[in-house]
Design an enzyme around this catalytic site. Structure first.
Site, mmCIF file in Angstrom:
data_model
loop_
_atom_site.group_PDB
_atom_site.id
_atom_site.type_symbol
_atom_site.label_atom_id
_atom_site.label_comp_id
_atom_site.label_asym_id
_atom_site.label_seq_id
_atom_site.Cartn_x
_atom_site.Cartn_y
_atom_site.Cartn_z
ATOM 1 N N ARG A 7 0.858 -1.174 0.000
ATOM 2 C CA ARG A 7 0.000 0.000 0.000
ATOM 3 C C ARG A 7 0.898 1.229 0.000
ATOM 4 N NH1 ARG A 7 -2.139 -3.469 4.082
ATOM 5 N NH2 ARG A 7 -4.218 -4.291 3.554
ATOM 6 N N LYS A 49 -2.044 -1.890 7.605
ATOM 7 C CA LYS A 49 -3.459 -1.631 7.858
ATOM 8 C C LYS A 49 -3.981 -2.615 8.898
ATOM 9 C CE LYS A 49 -7.795 -0.874 5.379
ATOM 10 N NZ LYS A 49 -8.467 -0.926 4.056
ATOM 11 N N HIS A 86 -2.332 2.267 -5.908
ATOM 12 C CA HIS A 86 -3.018 1.038 -5.481
ATOM 13 C C HIS A 86 -3.284 0.109 -6.656
ATOM 14 C CE1 HIS A 86 -4.542 -0.620 -1.750
ATOM 15 N NE2 HIS A 86 -5.551 -1.157 -2.408
ATOM 16 N N ARG A 133 -0.733 -2.537 -6.679
ATOM 17 C CA ARG A 133 -1.016 -3.590 -5.695
ATOM 18 C C ARG A 133 -2.066 -4.560 -6.233
ATOM 19 N NH1 ARG A 133 -1.271 -4.855 -0.005
ATOM 20 N NH2 ARG A 133 -3.401 -5.240 0.703
ATOM 21 N N HIS A 135 -4.503 -9.096 4.162
ATOM 22 C CA HIS A 135 -5.952 -9.023 4.298
ATOM 23 C C HIS A 135 -6.413 -9.793 5.535
ATOM 24 C CE1 HIS A 135 -6.664 -8.191 -0.279
ATOM 25 N NE2 HIS A 135 -6.348 -7.115 0.399
ATOM 26 N N TYR A 151 -10.025 -10.841 -6.535
ATOM 27 C CA TYR A 151 -9.057 -11.007 -7.623
ATOM 28 C C TYR A 151 -9.372 -12.226 -8.494
ATOM 29 C CZ TYR A 151 -6.609 -7.455 -5.051
ATOM 30 O OH TYR A 151 -6.297 -6.266 -4.418
#
Length: 397
Positions: free
Chosen positions: A233, A258, A323, A326, A349, A358
């Site tokens: 990120r 995150k 992003h 990514r 995640h 994805y």
């Protein structure tokens, strides 16, 4: 002729506020060669109001300009470059009573006590403050679900706020109810709108290579290469310290990502020479990417600025943000046969559902599916070929 012009040209550089953003403004006596270089090579735009060419201001925008035009051009640096420009559009003066201000301040303190991130606290504060301003004449203990509905109808919808913003508003209000139970808001009946199922933009592997190839600046290329190759990120890239890059083990330790989570990602072997070249040339001290001031983090605006120029130079028509790199990293991993569980871990995640998006973008399985049109055309061609062969075979006898 043009070379002589270039040698005697003088450019004056300013920092200005234009179109609600801080821009680098360049003025000079008309010179066709310089104008073309600014417009076509560096992506500068003409400002009628300022009577000059401008680009988004960043720490190294001046360095890029000087390197591209060469040392034979004279530069005059205006004093405005050393000052910070207050962007008036950022600050919003709200009309809120003192009693409501006290409640909002206590709510912010409550969020910080719950250890929400700075970004989340800022977002929730903005929504709650706007909500309080909308109901300024009404006591907080009288706030109800109907008030929330009216706020969305009168404020959110006219401003064309996104679905994700409305979901954040509901989250902020649910927490407000927990903090201030005296109000009449019923948190259990507050419903977030369904998420928009928008697929992320992904660059092809060829477009990634083109993007890096057309990024001429060594520092810029190193930044884009490490974002893509490690799936970082933008905030993780800006916070990446040199001590967390292990060249021997080919690993990058992402700290406090995150959700306040640490993780290890793979350092691509192919970019190690590029990174070492960058580190020896620019010699950053603490952070992988540092600004003009020593030991200071690079800015996200700078990355977005040079990425935009590189995308244009590479003739990529898609809308590309940091992003996007990514997203491309995750999609390419999936297309290369990497299991979703490993991709989830590499991306950091919390939920596998986030990584599942994805599977909708990956071309791996889609390429195996034949369109009905292709099947029909192939069938007709095969039938016609078979008839011709039968006819030719019959004629021989």
């Amino acid at each position: 002729m043009n070379n002589n012009k270039l040698q005697t040209s003088t450019l004056t550089l300013y920092k200005v506020l234009h179109r609600k953003k801080t821009q680098l403004l360049v003025t000079f006596p008309y010179d066709y060669t310089i104008k073309n270089k600014l417009k076509h090579d560096l992506g500068y735009l003409w400002s009628v109001n300022h009577r000059g060419w401008y680009v988004l201001f960043s720490e190294d925008a001046i360095e890029v300009l000087k390197k591209h035009l060469g040392t034979s051009v004279n530069f005059i640096l205006d004093k405005s470059l050393e000052t910070s420009i207050a962007q008036k559009s950022i600050k919003k003066n709200r009309t809120i009573s003192e009693e409501h201000k006290k409640i909002i301040r206590s709510y912010i303190k409550y969020l910080k006590g719950k250890r929400y991130s700075e970004s989340t606290v800022k977002t929730y504060f903005t929504f709650i403050a706007d909500f309080f301003e909308y109901l300024n004449d009404k006591p907080a203990c009288e706030f109800s679900n109907r008030d929330i509905e009216l706020f969305i109808e009168d404020v959110f919808v006219p401003k064309n706020m996104s679905i994700s913003s409305q979901r954040q508003l509901i989250s902020a209000l649910k927490l407000f109810k927990a903090f201030y139970p005296n109000c009449k808001i019923e948190a259990l009946t507050l419903q977030r709108p369904r998420k928009s199922k928008i697929l992320p933009t992904v660059l092809s592997k060829e477009e990634i290579i083109d993007l890096l190839r057309y990024t001429k600046n060594l520092k810029h290329r190193a930044i884009l290469a490490i974002i893509y190759s490690a799936g970082l990120r933008i905030g993780e890239l800006l916070a990446l310290e040199l001590k967390n890059i292990d060249f021997d083990r080919r690993q990058i330790a992402v700290k406090n990502g995150k959700g306040r989570k640490d993780r290890n990602v793979v350092l691509a072997e192919t970019i190690i020479p590029l990174l070492q070249n960058y580190l020896s040339t620019y010699n950053p001290k603490i952070y992988f990417a540092e600004g003009q001031k020593p030991n200071m983090k690079y800015s996200s605006e700078s990355i977005r600025g040079f990425l935009k120029r590189s995308v244009k130079a590479a003739n990529i028509k898609k809308r590309v943000t940091p992003h996007t790199l990514r997203h491309s990293y995750a999609t390419h991993l999936l297309e290369n046969g990497i299991d979703l569980r490993y991709i989830q871990e590499l991306l950091g995640h919390s939920k596998p559902e986030t990584t599942m998006i994805y599977t909708h973008v990956s071309k791996k399985d889609l390429l195996q599916i034949k369109s009905p049109l292709d099947i029909s055309v192939k069938s007709i061609i095969e039938n016609n070929t078979e008839k011709k062969l039968t006819k030719a075979f019959s004629n021989n006898y």
